[in-house]
Each structure stands twice: as C-alpha cells, then as structure tokens.
Design a protein around this motif. Structure first.
Motif, mmCIF file in Angstrom:
data_model
loop_
_atom_site.group_PDB
_atom_site.id
_atom_site.type_symbol
_atom_site.label_atom_id
_atom_site.label_comp_id
_atom_site.label_asym_id
_atom_site.label_seq_id
_atom_site.Cartn_x
_atom_site.Cartn_y
_atom_site.Cartn_z
ATOM 1 N N TRP A 34 24.059 -71.747 -106.760
ATOM 2 C CA TRP A 34 25.149 -72.141 -107.493
ATOM 3 C C TRP A 34 24.740 -72.801 -108.856
ATOM 4 C CZ3 TRP A 34 29.353 -69.722 -106.500
ATOM 5 C CH2 TRP A 34 29.776 -69.262 -105.118
ATOM 6 N N TRP A 99 27.365 -80.756 -112.170
ATOM 7 C CA TRP A 99 27.286 -81.585 -110.889
ATOM 8 C C TRP A 99 26.822 -80.836 -109.881
ATOM 9 C CZ3 TRP A 99 31.843 -81.678 -114.097
ATOM 10 C CH2 TRP A 99 32.697 -80.432 -113.965
ATOM 11 N N LEU A 101 26.247 -81.606 -105.494
ATOM 12 C CA LEU A 101 26.196 -82.581 -104.302
ATOM 13 C C LEU A 101 25.348 -82.021 -102.975
ATOM 14 C CD1 LEU A 101 29.821 -83.751 -104.175
ATOM 15 C CD2 LEU A 101 27.868 -85.090 -105.423
ATOM 16 N N GLY A 107 33.589 -83.290 -100.460
ATOM 17 C CA GLY A 107 34.624 -83.522 -99.926
ATOM 18 C C GLY A 107 35.305 -85.088 -99.997
ATOM 19 N N GLY A 109 35.337 -86.586 -103.538
ATOM 20 C CA GLY A 109 35.762 -87.097 -104.710
ATOM 21 C C GLY A 109 34.507 -87.414 -105.395
ATOM 22 N N TYR A 110 33.122 -87.476 -105.129
ATOM 23 C CA TYR A 110 32.122 -88.074 -105.867
ATOM 24 C C TYR A 110 32.049 -87.351 -107.345
ATOM 25 C CZ TYR A 110 31.106 -90.719 -101.563
ATOM 26 O OH TYR A 110 31.134 -91.402 -100.388
ATOM 27 N N ALA A 111 31.987 -86.055 -107.111
ATOM 28 C CA ALA A 111 31.489 -85.489 -108.279
ATOM 29 C C ALA A 111 32.609 -85.718 -109.546
ATOM 30 C CB ALA A 111 31.567 -83.776 -108.235
ATOM 31 N N THR A 112 33.654 -85.807 -109.203
ATOM 32 C CA THR A 112 34.821 -85.952 -110.116
ATOM 33 C C THR A 112 34.683 -87.354 -110.569
ATOM 34 O OG1 THR A 112 36.165 -84.464 -109.165
ATOM 35 C CG2 THR A 112 37.341 -86.036 -110.471
ATOM 36 N N ASN A 138 32.889 -69.739 -108.317
ATOM 37 C CA ASN A 138 32.583 -71.149 -107.782
ATOM 38 C C ASN A 138 33.853 -71.854 -107.780
ATOM 39 O OD1 ASN A 138 31.671 -73.622 -107.184
ATOM 40 N ND2 ASN A 138 29.475 -73.339 -108.559
ATOM 41 N N ARG A 147 40.211 -80.890 -111.873
ATOM 42 C CA ARG A 147 40.737 -82.344 -111.623
ATOM 43 C C ARG A 147 40.435 -83.309 -112.645
ATOM 44 N NH1 ARG A 147 39.288 -81.062 -106.055
ATOM 45 N NH2 ARG A 147 37.309 -81.375 -106.209
HETATM 46 C C1 LIG Z 1 30.906 -78.105 -106.718
HETATM 47 C C2 LIG Z 1 30.937 -79.569 -105.765
HETATM 48 C C3 LIG Z 1 30.078 -80.509 -106.620
HETATM 49 C C4 LIG Z 1 32.291 -79.773 -105.707
HETATM 50 O O1 LIG Z 1 32.259 -81.063 -104.716
HETATM 51 P P1 LIG Z 1 33.402 -81.551 -104.184
HETATM 52 O O2 LIG Z 1 33.411 -82.672 -103.263
HETATM 53 O O3 LIG Z 1 34.467 -80.712 -103.466
HETATM 54 O O4 LIG Z 1 34.309 -82.289 -105.423
HETATM 55 P P2 LIG Z 1 34.639 -83.738 -105.569
HETATM 56 O O5 LIG Z 1 33.514 -84.437 -105.256
HETATM 57 O O6 LIG Z 1 35.285 -83.748 -106.899
HETATM 58 O O7 LIG Z 1 35.556 -83.989 -104.383
HETATM 59 C C5 LIG Z 1 36.617 -83.580 -104.287
HETATM 60 C C6 LIG Z 1 37.370 -83.355 -102.768
HETATM 61 O O8 LIG Z 1 36.886 -84.573 -102.187
HETATM 62 C C7 LIG Z 1 38.416 -84.898 -101.579
HETATM 63 N N1 LIG Z 1 38.461 -86.519 -101.530
HETATM 64 C C8 LIG Z 1 38.318 -86.889 -100.080
HETATM 65 N N2 LIG Z 1 38.358 -88.487 -100.425
HETATM 66 C C9 LIG Z 1 38.717 -88.669 -101.942
HETATM 67 C C10 LIG Z 1 38.697 -89.518 -102.488
HETATM 68 N N3 LIG Z 1 38.789 -90.707 -102.292
HETATM 69 N N4 LIG Z 1 39.146 -89.369 -104.153
HETATM 70 C C11 LIG Z 1 39.127 -88.244 -104.645
HETATM 71 N N5 LIG Z 1 38.786 -86.856 -103.799
HETATM 72 C C12 LIG Z 1 38.720 -86.990 -102.286
HETATM 73 C C13 LIG Z 1 39.401 -84.194 -102.444
HETATM 74 O O9 LIG Z 1 40.640 -83.941 -101.625
HETATM 75 C C14 LIG Z 1 38.347 -82.918 -102.611
HETATM 76 O O10 LIG Z 1 38.651 -82.091 -101.521
HETATM 77 P P3 LIG Z 1 39.486 -80.734 -101.477
HETATM 78 O O11 LIG Z 1 38.759 -79.733 -102.524
HETATM 79 O O12 LIG Z 1 39.233 -80.117 -100.004
HETATM 80 O O13 LIG Z 1 41.056 -80.780 -101.722
HETATM 81 C C15 LIG Z 1 29.921 -79.178 -104.734
HETATM 82 O O14 LIG Z 1 30.818 -78.122 -103.814
HETATM 83 C C16 LIG Z 1 28.624 -78.808 -104.780
HETATM 84 O O15 LIG Z 1 27.749 -79.671 -104.893
HETATM 85 N N6 LIG Z 1 28.477 -77.472 -104.847
HETATM 86 C C17 LIG Z 1 27.113 -76.846 -104.913
HETATM 87 C C18 LIG Z 1 26.686 -77.017 -106.229
HETATM 88 C C19 LIG Z 1 27.294 -76.478 -107.294
HETATM 89 O O16 LIG Z 1 28.336 -75.553 -107.028
HETATM 90 N N7 LIG Z 1 27.601 -77.219 -108.576
HETATM 91 C C20 LIG Z 1 28.258 -76.805 -109.632
HETATM 92 C C21 LIG Z 1 27.472 -75.661 -110.328
HETATM 93 S S1 LIG Z 1 28.668 -75.329 -111.580
#
Ligand SMILES: CC(C)(COP(=O)(O)OP(=O)(O)OC[C@H]1O[C@@H](n2cnc3c(N)ncnc32)[C@H](O)[C@@H]1OP(=O)(O)O)[C@@H](O)C(=O)NCCC(=O)NCCS
Length: 178
Positions: A34, A99, A101, A107, A109-112, A138, A147
């Motif tokens: 990705w 970002w 992870l 899952g 919320g760390y990226a946001t 993606n 978000r």
């Molecule tokens: C893209 C990526 C960073 C997304 O990670 P993610 O953990 O889904 O995104 P966030 O960190 O914002 O977390 C949001 C999720 O955490 C959940 N969550 C749990 N506890 C939480 C809290 N305390 N606060 C906020 N969100 C929380 C949210 O509900 C959401 O889950 P859902 O999608 O099932 O509803 C990850 O999938 C990744 O690293 N992918 C591979 C690399 C990639 O694609 N990078 C981007 C290239 S463009």
C-alpha cells in the motif's frame, strides 16, 4: 525536530533503537503493497532499517517535511509512522500527509490521532494546502482521511505517480473550518 504529544501518543523522530520494529513493519507485504509502487520490495535486514531511519532524520527536516514514529505512550510500542513529505516528480512545492501502522496496531485510532497535530503544525508553519493520495481501493486509508475530514477529490489520474489514485485535500482554511 520537535516531539509532539497527544492524549495517547508520542510522535518523535526514529532512532536506531527502533530498527527491529521498522524492519518488522516494512518486511510485510500487507503494509508495503500500500505504500510503494510495484514491484513491491520488502525491507531485508536491519542495515536497511537503519538506513531508512537515517533518511528521515537528515536533509530537509521540518514541520512540512518529516517522518515521525508513532509511539504509544502507555506501552512504548512504535505503532507505525506518520509523515508529511514533498510530492515527487514535480517542481511544485506540494506536500502530502501519509501514515502506516504495524498490523498489530491497527484499529485503535492511532493514525488519525497522529495525523491531526502533524497537519496542524504544517499549516501553522505556512503550508497552503495538504494532499493525501492512496491506491483507489485502500479503504482503510480513505477512512482515515475521511475521519480527518479532508475533502474527497475522488479517483483521478495521479498527478505525480503512475496510474489512478484517490486523493483527499484541504487548504489551510478548509482544515481550520472542518
Ligand atoms: C491505513 C491504516 C493506517 C489505517 O489504520 P486504522 O487503524 O484503521 O486507522 P486509525 O488509526 O485511524 O484507527 C481507526 C480505527 O480504530 C478504531 N478505534 C478503536 N479505538 C479507538 C479510539 N480510542 N479512538 C479512535 N478510533 C478507535 C476506529 O473505530 C477505527 O476502526 P474501524 O475502521 O474498524 O471503524 C492501516 O490500515 C495501515 O497501516 N495500512 C497499511 C499501510 C497503508 O495503507 N498506509 C496508507 C497508504 S496511503
């Protein structure tokens, strides 16, 4: 390059102590497919991880050009990377946010949570607009951009990379008013 603290995270420069974790993240096809162009090349060893870390910590490093470790305050675990970088293949000074992870840290919320202060800081330093591009399918990354309330520009011919990408953008004003 300063450290940024959020409720749950410490965003800080990588050090060589992070090399094993960096290697663990970048030697996984489910991450690398990705964040790079095909053919996808996995990180091979700790020397490559240290070189990757050094690359983030040298050169043009500042609020609008940085890659920081996302460290979880309570555990000390590096969840991944958040970055703002210059877009490639252009003379224009456009910046993109990104970002990725470790799968064990998805899952939460760390990226946001990590991206918000980084974008805040880039705009405070004078950036006009932030871009955020991704492979069209993606969905997890698009969900982060959504978000953050970046504006979805849809799937378009990529201005800087090959093929089509999904882009989100925000001007400083749009970010402030989101
Ligand atoms: C893209 C990526 C960073 C997304 O990670 P993610 O953990 O889904 O995104 P966030 O960190 O914002 O977390 C949001 C999720 O955490 C959940 N969550 C749990 N506890 C939480 C809290 N305390 N606060 C906020 N969100 C929380 C949210 O509900 C959401 O889950 P859902 O999608 O099932 O509803 C990850 O999938 C990744 O690293 N992918 C591979 C690399 C990639 O694609 N990078 C981007 C290239 S463009």
């Amino acid at each position: 390059m300063g450290i940024i603290e959020t409720e749950r995270l410490i965003l800080r420069p990588f050090t060589h102590d992070d090399a094993e974790r960096v290697l663990d993240i970048h030697s996984r096809i489910e991450v690398v497919r990705w964040i790079s162009d095909p053919p996808f090349v996995l990180m091979a060893d700790l020397d490559e991880a240290r070189a990757w870390i050094d690359n983030w910590n040298t050169g043009d490093v500042g609020p609008a050009s940085c890659g920081l470790a996302i460290e979880v305050r309570d555990t000390g675990v590096v969840a991944g990377t958040v970055m703002i970088t210059k877009v490639p293949n252009t003379d224009y000074d456009e910046r993109q946010v990104g970002w990725h992870l470790h799968p064990d840290s998805v899952g939460c919320g760390y990226a946001t949570e990590a991206a918000i202060p980084l974008i805040d800081r880039a705009f405070a330093a004078g950036l006009d607009e932030i871009w955020c591009g991704m492979y069209p399918d993606n969905e997890p990354s698009a969900a982060v951009a959504t978000r953050l309330r970046l504006i979805d520009r849809g799937i378009v011919p990529d201005p800087w990379y090959e093929g089509y990408s999904r882009y989100f953008t925000a001007t400083a004003e749009e970010w402030a008013n989101r």
